[in-house]
Design a protein around this motif. Structure first.
Motif, PDB file in Angstrom:
ATOM      1  N   HIS A   1     -10.067   2.078  -7.868  1.00 49.89           N
ATOM      2  CA  HIS A   1      -8.912   2.470  -8.539  1.00 49.89           C
ATOM      3  C   HIS A   1      -8.208   1.777  -9.605  1.00 49.89           C
ATOM      4  CE1 HIS A   1      -7.271   3.032  -3.570  1.00 49.89           C
ATOM      5  NE2 HIS A   1      -8.380   3.639  -4.076  1.00 49.89           N
TER       6      HIS A   1
ATOM      7  N   GLU B   1      -5.215   5.526  -0.094  1.00 48.22           N
ATOM      8  CA  GLU B   1      -4.079   4.393   0.076  1.00 48.22           C
ATOM      9  C   GLU B   1      -3.459   4.952   1.438  1.00 48.22           C
ATOM     10  OE1 GLU B   1      -3.706   2.483  -1.919  1.00 48.22           O
ATOM     11  OE2 GLU B   1      -4.231   3.050  -4.043  1.00 48.22           O
TER      12      GLU B   1
ATOM     13  N   GLU C   1       0.861  -1.166  -0.211  1.00 46.50           N
ATOM     14  CA  GLU C   1       0.054  -0.006   0.067  1.00 46.50           C
ATOM     15  C   GLU C   1       0.900   1.248  -0.255  1.00 46.50           C
ATOM     16  OE1 GLU C   1      -3.026   0.055  -0.446  1.00 46.50           O
ATOM     17  OE2 GLU C   1      -3.775  -1.776   0.257  1.00 46.50           O
TER      18      GLU C   1
ATOM     19  N   GLU D   1     -10.223  -0.704  -4.214  1.00 46.70           N
ATOM     20  CA  GLU D   1      -9.147  -0.810  -4.967  1.00 46.70           C
ATOM     21  C   GLU D   1      -9.882  -1.244  -6.409  1.00 46.70           C
ATOM     22  OE1 GLU D   1      -6.199  -0.579  -4.725  1.00 46.70           O
ATOM     23  OE2 GLU D   1      -5.817  -0.514  -2.517  1.00 46.70           O
TER      24      GLU D   1
ATOM     25  N   GLU E   1      -2.488  -3.400  -8.182  1.00 42.40           N
ATOM     26  CA  GLU E   1      -4.165  -3.428  -7.756  1.00 42.40           C
ATOM     27  C   GLU E   1      -4.762  -4.307  -8.506  1.00 42.40           C
ATOM     28  OE1 GLU E   1      -4.771   0.905  -8.176  1.00 42.40           O
ATOM     29  OE2 GLU E   1      -4.259   0.993  -5.877  1.00 42.40           O
TER      30      GLU E   1
ATOM     31  N   HIS F   1      -5.565   2.911   3.924  1.00 42.85           N
ATOM     32  CA  HIS F   1      -5.225   1.323   3.726  1.00 42.85           C
ATOM     33  C   HIS F   1      -3.907   1.127   4.508  1.00 42.85           C
ATOM     34  CE1 HIS F   1      -7.514   1.290  -0.449  1.00 42.85           C
ATOM     35  NE2 HIS F   1      -8.123   1.506   0.689  1.00 42.85           N
TER      36      HIS F   1
ATOM     37  N   PHE G   1      -3.163  -7.937  -5.642  1.00 42.17           N
ATOM     38  CA  PHE G   1      -3.730  -7.812  -4.325  1.00 42.17           C
ATOM     39  C   PHE G   1      -4.887  -8.954  -4.060  1.00 42.17           C
ATOM     40  CE2 PHE G   1      -3.677  -2.919  -3.316  1.00 42.17           C
ATOM     41  CZ  PHE G   1      -2.454  -3.122  -3.202  1.00 42.17           C
TER      42      PHE G   1
HETATM   43 MN    MN Z   1      -4.860   0.570  -1.506  1.00 39.41          MN
END
Ligand code: MN
Ligand code: FE
Length: 349
Positions: free
Chosen positions: A233, A123, A92, A230, A196, A126, A200
């Motif tokens: 994102h 972020e 992160e 995410e 991402e 996170h 992840f």
């Molecule tokens: Mn993140």
């Protein structure tokens, strides 16, 4: 970079038509959000704000009790939890630093920057979440936060995703050249698609499998909010990449497409190695084969969105993951609590 000063250079009023997603000329003022040209960026910004949450609002009480119980987890399960936290704890931060130091400088469209500012804060949330989980469970902070340097399978993932970032950190990068722009696009794919969008997910699906058994509910609730963030994102990133390609079609030539396919397929291989390291014998109905299938399925979805040919033809072994991703904020997947920031955040006088 085309802007040597933050203040607008043109005396003409700006129109949306002149705006470009990157490499804006002097007729575009980076301080003027409106008129908005890139609606996707503004909408993702609003969606991100509507999903606002804070780690410390999530109770870790049950997680702490379960984790302290010597019979609560097998050694193998404890190993997996630590490996997943070890990856995320620093990943992160890598994403946040990449965004702020490399991506933000290059992407000079104001509405995209509005989203990037929101994403950068997410972020930070996170990073905070993993600090909070590690602290709540009284895990060895040194062990978790050094894992990306000490565990090869994690180091290799980070190294792969970041391999294209150093050249974007270089202030001399010229994104008006085809090679310079390809360097930027590769970094965007490394961040939004590889990190991402692929790296992840081994961790998400593994942790949420505990949550489905009502284990580590506070940790899993946070993972579920992170997953929701995410997925926005990644969708923003892919729209951004496609907008850059639309405006600069020369970057997306055949050999570069080929290079990106290899880059993403190598990420799938590295994620498989990481999963084998996390789950050497399989737990919770998860084993390396089924997780590998899931990662390949995800990679195919990412190829599709980048208008590249699918590479695996894999099917989705975890249809329940789609429900978590589409989670509406009114209802928590694990039914532990409800968050409503748009009204709940109002001040009382
Ligand atoms: Mn993140
Ligand atoms: Fe992110």
């Amino acid at each position: 970079m085309s802007h040597s000063s933050l203040l607008g250079m043109s005396k003409e009023r700006m129109t949306a038509d002149n705006k470009r997603v990157i490499n804006n000329d002097r007729t575009v003022d980076v301080n003027q959000l409106v008129p908005i040209k890139y609606q996707f960026a503004w909408h993702f910004y609003l969606d991100g704000c509507a999903n606002h949450w804070m780690p410390t609002e999530v109770s870790m009480q049950r997680d702490i009790e379960q984790w302290k119980d010597p019979k609560g987890f097998t050694d193998e399960e404890r190993h997996v939890v630590k490996r997943v936290l070890g990856f995320f704890a620093t990943a992160e931060s890598l994403v946040g630093n990449n965004l702020v130091l490399a991506v933000y400088r290059c992407v000079d469209n104001p509405e995209c920057r509005q989203y990037l500012l929101r994403q950068a804060f997410e972020e930070a949330i996170h990073i905070h979440a993993f600090q909070y989980i590690v602290q709540s469970l009284s895990l060895d902070e040194g062990e978790i936060f050094n894992m990306y340097r000490e565990v090869e399978a994690i180091y290799k993932k980070d190294q792969h995703a970041m391999s294209c970032t150093d050249s974007v950190l270089d202030p001399c990068l010229d994104t008006t050249t085809k090679e310079g722009l390809q360097t930027l696009v590769k970094n965007l794919i490394g961040l939004y698609v590889v990190t991402e969008g692929i790296f992840f997910y081994g961790g998400f699906v593994t942790m949420l499998s505990f949550g489905r058994q009502n284990r580590l509910p506070g940790t899993c609730e946070q993972i579920q909010y992170i997953l929701r963030d995410e997925s926005i994102h990644m969708n923003f990133g892919i729209e951004l990449i496609n907008a850059i390609i639309d405006e600069n079609p020369e970057v997306w030539d055949e050999s570069f497409q080929e290079e990106m396919i290899i880059f993403i397929k190598s990420a799938v291989t590295l994620e498989g190695e990481y999963i084998s390291d996390c789950l050497p014998n399989g737990i919770l109905g998860l084993n390396t084969d089924v997780l590998d299938e899931y990662i390949k399925y995800l990679a195919d979805r990412r190829f599709e969105k980048l208008k590249l040919p699918q590479q695996y033809g894999a099917s989705n072994p975890f249809p329940w993951m789609s429900e978590v991703i589409d989670l509406k904020k009114e209802k928590n997947f694990f039914e532990t609590r409800v968050t409503e920031y748009q009204t709940g955040g109002a001040l009382e006088w």
